[in-house]
Design an enzyme around this catalytic site. Structure first.
Site, PDB file in Angstrom:
ATOM      1  N   CYS A 121      28.698 -45.862  -0.749  1.00  0.00           N
ATOM      2  CA  CYS A 121      28.569 -45.577   0.680  1.00  0.00           C
ATOM      3  C   CYS A 121      27.498 -46.492   1.232  1.00  0.00           C
ATOM      4  O   CYS A 121      26.782 -47.153   0.478  1.00  0.00           O
ATOM      5  CB  CYS A 121      28.191 -44.111   0.894  1.00  0.00           C
ATOM      6  SG  CYS A 121      28.364 -43.618   2.623  1.00  0.00           S
ATOM      7  N   CYS A 123      25.249 -45.408   3.905  1.00  0.00           N
ATOM      8  CA  CYS A 123      24.241 -44.762   4.754  1.00  0.00           C
ATOM      9  C   CYS A 123      22.823 -44.826   4.198  1.00  0.00           C
ATOM     10  O   CYS A 123      21.862 -44.842   4.958  1.00  0.00           O
ATOM     11  CB  CYS A 123      24.639 -43.326   5.065  1.00  0.00           C
ATOM     12  SG  CYS A 123      24.827 -42.285   3.617  1.00  0.00           S
ATOM     13  N   CYS A 131      27.538 -44.779   7.754  1.00  0.00           N
ATOM     14  CA  CYS A 131      28.238 -45.056   6.503  1.00  0.00           C
ATOM     15  C   CYS A 131      29.098 -46.309   6.578  1.00  0.00           C
ATOM     16  O   CYS A 131      29.957 -46.526   5.714  1.00  0.00           O
ATOM     17  CB  CYS A 131      29.095 -43.853   6.116  1.00  0.00           C
ATOM     18  SG  CYS A 131      28.128 -42.346   5.975  1.00  0.00           S
ATOM     19  N   LYS A 208      36.028 -34.805   3.040  1.00  0.00           N
ATOM     20  CA  LYS A 208      34.592 -34.633   3.217  1.00  0.00           C
ATOM     21  C   LYS A 208      34.355 -34.259   4.673  1.00  0.00           C
ATOM     22  O   LYS A 208      34.722 -35.003   5.584  1.00  0.00           O
ATOM     23  CB  LYS A 208      33.881 -35.935   2.869  1.00  0.00           C
ATOM     24  CG  LYS A 208      32.402 -35.917   3.181  1.00  0.00           C
ATOM     25  CD  LYS A 208      31.719 -37.159   2.661  1.00  0.00           C
ATOM     26  CE  LYS A 208      30.269 -37.183   3.078  1.00  0.00           C
ATOM     27  NZ  LYS A 208      29.571 -38.380   2.579  1.00  0.00           N
ATOM     28  N   ARG A 218      19.773 -35.582   3.182  1.00  0.00           N
ATOM     29  CA  ARG A 218      19.356 -36.716   4.013  1.00  0.00           C
ATOM     30  C   ARG A 218      17.871 -36.997   3.848  1.00  0.00           C
ATOM     31  O   ARG A 218      17.439 -38.128   4.023  1.00  0.00           O
ATOM     32  CB  ARG A 218      19.792 -36.495   5.460  1.00  0.00           C
ATOM     33  CG  ARG A 218      21.310 -36.606   5.529  1.00  0.00           C
ATOM     34  CD  ARG A 218      21.936 -36.316   6.854  1.00  0.00           C
ATOM     35  NE  ARG A 218      23.398 -36.350   6.668  1.00  0.00           N
ATOM     36  CZ  ARG A 218      24.273 -36.057   7.607  1.00  0.00           C
ATOM     37  NH1 ARG A 218      23.861 -35.701   8.811  1.00  0.00           N
ATOM     38  NH2 ARG A 218      25.563 -36.133   7.342  1.00  0.00           N
ATOM     39  N   ARG A 230      27.897 -38.070  12.312  1.00  0.00           N
ATOM     40  CA  ARG A 230      28.992 -38.643  11.543  1.00  0.00           C
ATOM     41  C   ARG A 230      30.355 -38.049  11.907  1.00  0.00           C
ATOM     42  O   ARG A 230      31.312 -38.208  11.161  1.00  0.00           O
ATOM     43  CB  ARG A 230      28.736 -38.412  10.052  1.00  0.00           C
ATOM     44  CG  ARG A 230      27.400 -38.923   9.533  1.00  0.00           C
ATOM     45  CD  ARG A 230      27.490 -39.188   8.040  1.00  0.00           C
ATOM     46  NE  ARG A 230      26.211 -39.142   7.354  1.00  0.00           N
ATOM     47  CZ  ARG A 230      25.255 -40.069   7.456  1.00  0.00           C
ATOM     48  NH1 ARG A 230      25.416 -41.093   8.269  1.00  0.00           N
ATOM     49  NH2 ARG A 230      24.146 -39.947   6.766  1.00  0.00           N
ATOM     50  N   GLU A 246      44.452 -36.065   4.047  1.00  0.00           N
ATOM     51  CA  GLU A 246      43.473 -37.032   3.530  1.00  0.00           C
ATOM     52  C   GLU A 246      43.615 -37.192   2.017  1.00  0.00           C
ATOM     53  O   GLU A 246      43.567 -38.298   1.492  1.00  0.00           O
ATOM     54  CB  GLU A 246      42.044 -36.563   3.856  1.00  0.00           C
ATOM     55  CG  GLU A 246      41.601 -36.806   5.285  1.00  0.00           C
ATOM     56  CD  GLU A 246      41.126 -38.251   5.500  1.00  0.00           C
ATOM     57  OE1 GLU A 246      41.285 -39.079   4.590  1.00  0.00           O
ATOM     58  OE2 GLU A 246      40.607 -38.531   6.596  1.00  0.00           O
ATOM     59  N   LYS A 261      34.390 -31.522  -0.344  1.00  0.00           N
ATOM     60  CA  LYS A 261      32.949 -31.453  -0.102  1.00  0.00           C
ATOM     61  C   LYS A 261      32.678 -31.036   1.322  1.00  0.00           C
ATOM     62  O   LYS A 261      33.281 -31.610   2.217  1.00  0.00           O
ATOM     63  CB  LYS A 261      32.354 -32.834  -0.359  1.00  0.00           C
ATOM     64  CG  LYS A 261      30.891 -32.949  -0.027  1.00  0.00           C
ATOM     65  CD  LYS A 261      30.439 -34.369  -0.196  1.00  0.00           C
ATOM     66  CE  LYS A 261      29.031 -34.478   0.345  1.00  0.00           C
ATOM     67  NZ  LYS A 261      28.592 -35.824   0.498  1.00  0.00           N
TER      68      LYS A 261
HETATM   69  C1  PBG Z   1      26.961 -40.076   1.807  1.00  0.00           C
HETATM   70  C2  PBG Z   1      26.747 -38.790   1.103  1.00  0.00           C
HETATM   71  C3  PBG Z   1      26.167 -37.633   1.612  1.00  0.00           C
HETATM   72  C4  PBG Z   1      26.163 -36.693   0.580  1.00  0.00           C
HETATM   73  C5  PBG Z   1      26.721 -37.300  -0.533  1.00  0.00           C
HETATM   74  N1  PBG Z   1      27.101 -38.593  -0.190  1.00  0.00           N
HETATM   75  C6  PBG Z   1      25.537 -37.364   2.916  1.00  0.00           C
HETATM   76  C7  PBG Z   1      26.291 -37.474   4.160  1.00  0.00           C
HETATM   77  O1  PBG Z   1      27.491 -37.710   4.203  1.00  0.00           O
HETATM   78  O2  PBG Z   1      25.642 -37.361   5.192  1.00  0.00           O
HETATM   79  C8  PBG Z   1      25.629 -35.301   0.703  1.00  0.00           C
HETATM   80  C9  PBG Z   1      25.398 -34.582  -0.563  1.00  0.00           C
HETATM   81  C10 PBG Z   1      24.583 -33.346  -0.450  1.00  0.00           C
HETATM   82  O3  PBG Z   1      24.296 -32.840   0.645  1.00  0.00           O
HETATM   83  O4  PBG Z   1      24.193 -32.842  -1.510  1.00  0.00           O
HETATM   84  N2  PBG Z   1      26.510 -41.159   1.080  1.00  0.00           N
END
Ligand code: PBG
Length: 338
Positions: A121, A123, A131, A208, A218, A230, A246, A261
């Site tokens: 990713c 971010c 992202c 997601k 974060r 997002r 998806e 997720k």
């Molecule tokens: C993005 C990513 C996120 C998480 C995993 N990969 C954060 C987001 O999408 O903002 C969150 C995982 C968690 O909250 O434990 N790289």
């Protein structure tokens, strides 16, 4: 069908052996994936404020960490990286000396049996915290996107493929794209295959959601978006059928494993995905699920062990094959004690 008094459901609940015998779903150490946050530096083991018991670790901490995980029998880790510096395209993300690339090599050097999964990713690496790659919004898109900017989906794909290939060069087993750009699984599969990495698997963060439960992450990964949110690319929390679309797309594009997720507030999605798709299904029990139980336990309002095991067992019962969880180590210890 017999009913009470001929049938008494309580009969099979009246002792621990009986309960074990008729148990339908069980949590096992084999199902657990432990997330790690890697940082530059030496001797760093910095606890994450909102996630007590979880740490940002420098590379030199990995041998000790791997020894602990191997002793517990945890089969897999998921790596996130905090770069030395951020820029508009997240350059460290595809740098052979990037923090995740170093981490993969370090783990493979000391624990070759450990399954290494990397989050793919942007971010954590971009200065704007989104992202993907930002671009000026075309005039016909007024009212959408992030102010006068928007995410350039197709330009982002090129960067994501570079990231995935550089993780493969470092020796990763599974790449896990979590950006939610359209078409990324296919693009990553083609790029990996073109470079001879046909044995690197893809675990796609297929469904997601744009969730408030990522809050503590974060802080852990220093990845909060600097403008907007997002919701233009992660899924709308109101939708379930869309999640199945998806997942279907990602499987068509070549995902080896699929993910839902967050996990605990999306048990319906896990259940439906299990019934509809014949692929290993992973659920991510996210940071907020961990932090809320931790915080309540600190106040003496909830029993952490009992509630965490209940939450993880519910995710299994809903149909997940594996769970990414910050409780992985505790869960193994608790299961051993039980
Ligand atoms: C993005 C990513 C996120 C998480 C995993 N990969 C954060 C987001 O999408 O903002 C969150 C995982 C968690 O909250 O434990 N790289």
């Amino acid at each position: 069908m017999s009913s009470f008094p001929a049938y008494r459901p309580r009969r099979l609940r009246c002792g621990p052996g009986l309960r074990r015998l008729v148990r339908e779903a069980a949590l096992s150490r084999d199902d657990l994936i432990y997330p790690l946050f890697l940082v530059h530096g030496q001797g760093v083991r910095r606890e994450i404020l909102a996630m007590p018991g979880q740490y940002q670790l420098s590379i030199d901490q990995l041998p000790g960490e791997m020894a602990e995980l191997a002793a517990l029998g945890i089969p897999a880790v998921l790596l996130f990286g905090l770069p030395a510096s951020k820029d508009a395209v997240g350059s460290e993300n595809y740098d052979p000396e990037g923090i995740v690339q170093q981490g993969v090599r370090a783990i493979k050097a000391c624990a070759p049996e450990m399954v290494v999964i990397t989050d793919v990713c942007m971010c954590e690496y971009t200065d704007h915290g989104h992202c993907g790659i930002l671009c000026e919004k075309p005039a016909h898109c007024r009212g959408k996107g992030l102010g006068n900017l928007c995410l350039d989906n197709d330009a982002t794909l090129e960067y994501l493929t570079r990231v995935a290939v550089s993780h493969a060069e470092a020796g990763v087993d599974i790449v896990a794209p979590s950006d939610m750009m359209d078409g990324r699984v296919g693009a990553i599969r083609r790029a990996l295959d073109a470079q001879g990495y046909d044995c690197v698997a893809i675990l796609s963060y297929a469904s997601k959601y744009a969730s408030g439960f990522y809050g503590p992450f974060r802080e852990a990964a220093d990845s909060a978006p600097q403008l907007g949110d997002r919701s233009g690319y992660q899924m709308d929390i109101h939708n379930a059928r869309e999640a199945l679309r998806e997942i279907e797309l990602d499987i068509q594009e070549g995902a080896d494993m699929i993910m839902v997720k967050p996990a605990f507030s999306y048990l319906d999605i896990i259940h439906r995905a299990r019934q509809q798709f014949n692929r290993p299904l992973v659920a991510y029990s996210v940071s907020g699920e961990y932090s809320m139980i931790k915080a309540a336990a600190e106040k003496g309002w909830l029993d952490e062990r009992r509630c965490a095991l209940e939450l993880l067992t519910a995710i299994k019962r809903a149909g997940a094959d594996a769970i990414i969880t910050y409780w992985a180590k505790d869960a193994v210890r608790w299961l051993e004690e039980a």
